[in-house]
Motif scaffolding. Sequence first.
Motif, PDB file in Angstrom:
ATOM      1  N   ASN A   5      -6.077   4.747   6.554  1.00 28.31           N
ATOM      2  CA  ASN A   5      -7.020   3.702   6.188  1.00 28.31           C
ATOM      3  C   ASN A   5      -8.426   4.072   6.642  1.00 28.31           C
ATOM      4  OD1 ASN A   5      -5.656   1.505   4.838  1.00 28.31           O
ATOM      5  ND2 ASN A   5      -4.558   1.156   6.745  1.00 28.31           N
ATOM      6  N   SER A  84       5.767  -3.594  -2.893  1.00 29.17           N
ATOM      7  CA  SER A  84       5.341  -2.200  -3.011  1.00 29.17           C
ATOM      8  C   SER A  84       5.700  -1.558  -4.341  1.00 29.17           C
ATOM      9  CB  SER A  84       5.939  -1.377  -1.866  1.00 29.17           C
ATOM     10  OG  SER A  84       5.446  -1.837  -0.629  1.00 29.17           O
ATOM     11  N   GLN A 105      -2.130  -5.814   0.924  1.00 27.25           N
ATOM     12  CA  GLN A 105      -2.044  -6.714   2.071  1.00 27.25           C
ATOM     13  C   GLN A 105      -1.090  -6.198   3.141  1.00 27.25           C
ATOM     14  OE1 GLN A 105      -4.891  -9.178   2.129  1.00 27.25           O
ATOM     15  NE2 GLN A 105      -3.229  -9.777   3.468  1.00 27.25           N
ATOM     16  N   GLN A 106      -1.151  -6.824   4.292  1.00 27.64           N
ATOM     17  CA  GLN A 106      -0.302  -6.463   5.416  1.00 27.64           C
ATOM     18  C   GLN A 106       1.155  -6.463   4.998  1.00 27.64           C
ATOM     19  OE1 GLN A 106      -1.169  -8.763   8.849  1.00 27.64           O
ATOM     20  NE2 GLN A 106       0.363  -7.760  10.125  1.00 27.64           N
ATOM     21  N   GLY A 107       1.854  -5.407   5.353  1.00 28.68           N
ATOM     22  CA  GLY A 107       3.264  -5.274   5.017  1.00 28.68           C
ATOM     23  C   GLY A 107       3.508  -4.583   3.684  1.00 28.68           C
ATOM     24  N   ILE A 108       2.439  -4.218   2.978  1.00 31.38           N
ATOM     25  CA  ILE A 108       2.583  -3.576   1.670  1.00 31.38           C
ATOM     26  C   ILE A 108       2.000  -2.170   1.748  1.00 31.38           C
ATOM     27  CG2 ILE A 108       2.091  -3.711  -0.794  1.00 31.38           C
ATOM     28  CD1 ILE A 108       1.547  -6.744  -0.346  1.00 31.38           C
ATOM     29  N   GLU A 109       2.824  -1.194   1.391  1.00 31.66           N
ATOM     30  CA  GLU A 109       2.393   0.201   1.369  1.00 31.66           C
ATOM     31  C   GLU A 109       2.961   0.873   0.131  1.00 31.66           C
ATOM     32  OE1 GLU A 109       2.452   2.452   5.144  1.00 31.66           O
ATOM     33  OE2 GLU A 109       3.424   0.658   5.973  1.00 31.66           O
ATOM     34  N   MET A 126      -4.383  -0.034   2.946  1.00 29.88           N
ATOM     35  CA  MET A 126      -2.991  -0.487   2.859  1.00 29.88           C
ATOM     36  C   MET A 126      -2.544  -1.103   4.169  1.00 29.88           C
ATOM     37  SD  MET A 126      -0.830   2.335   0.673  1.00 29.88           S
ATOM     38  CE  MET A 126      -0.895   3.682   1.827  1.00 29.88           C
ATOM     39  N   ASP A 127      -1.597  -2.041   4.037  1.00 22.42           N
ATOM     40  CA  ASP A 127      -0.935  -2.642   5.189  1.00 22.42           C
ATOM     41  C   ASP A 127      -1.927  -3.275   6.164  1.00 22.42           C
ATOM     42  OD1 ASP A 127       1.211  -3.424   6.780  1.00 22.42           O
ATOM     43  OD2 ASP A 127       1.258  -1.523   7.884  1.00 22.42           O
ATOM     44  N   ARG A 128      -2.956  -3.909   5.605  1.00 17.66           N
ATOM     45  CA  ARG A 128      -3.941  -4.619   6.410  1.00 17.66           C
ATOM     46  C   ARG A 128      -4.218  -5.969   5.763  1.00 17.66           C
ATOM     47  NH1 ARG A 128      -7.532  -1.064   9.392  1.00 17.66           N
ATOM     48  NH2 ARG A 128      -6.114   0.385  10.413  1.00 17.66           N
ATOM     49  N   CYS A 129      -4.410  -6.995   6.560  1.00 19.89           N
ATOM     50  CA  CYS A 129      -4.742  -8.319   6.047  1.00 19.89           C
ATOM     51  C   CYS A 129      -6.253  -8.427   5.892  1.00 19.89           C
ATOM     52  CB  CYS A 129      -4.237  -9.412   6.985  1.00 19.89           C
ATOM     53  SG  CYS A 129      -4.708 -11.068   6.427  1.00 19.89           S
TER      54      CYS A 129
END
Length: 142
Positions: A5, A84, A105-109, A126-129
């Motif tokens: 990121n 994902s 969003q958080q939890g998605i890669e 990725m994977d961040r709110c």
Amino acid sequence: MAFENPSRDEIRTILEKTTNIAVVGLSDKPDRTSHMVAAAMQDRGYRIIPVNPTGADTILGEKRYNSLAEVPDAIDIVNVFRRSEFCAEVAEEAVKAGAKVLWLQQGIESEEAADIAAAGGLQVIMDRCIKVEDAVTRPVRG
């Protein structure tokens, strides 16, 4: 090379330059995370563009679009609330729509989505709110 990121400083710059955020998977149900995050971002001054093939005609007071291709306005960030396995398709749509950033969003890669977006000239997070990053990098000014 493994995905990394952008730095917090880079994220701050992205958010400072952002006006329009298309939220893919935005629910019209206020108890859903996508709705709460989008409402918070709207409260912080961003224009939210709902993208979801189902739901109310308007969400958070904005017209809902079925796909990114239907959005008539410039898109700075495509913020994704989808699993994902659907992100590569969203990345392709984001590139075609001329977005600047693909934000999962958080939890998605999805490395595939990141590769598609990066090849199309988009920055990828990725994977961040987005709500958390905005609060951390752009604290409320008094």
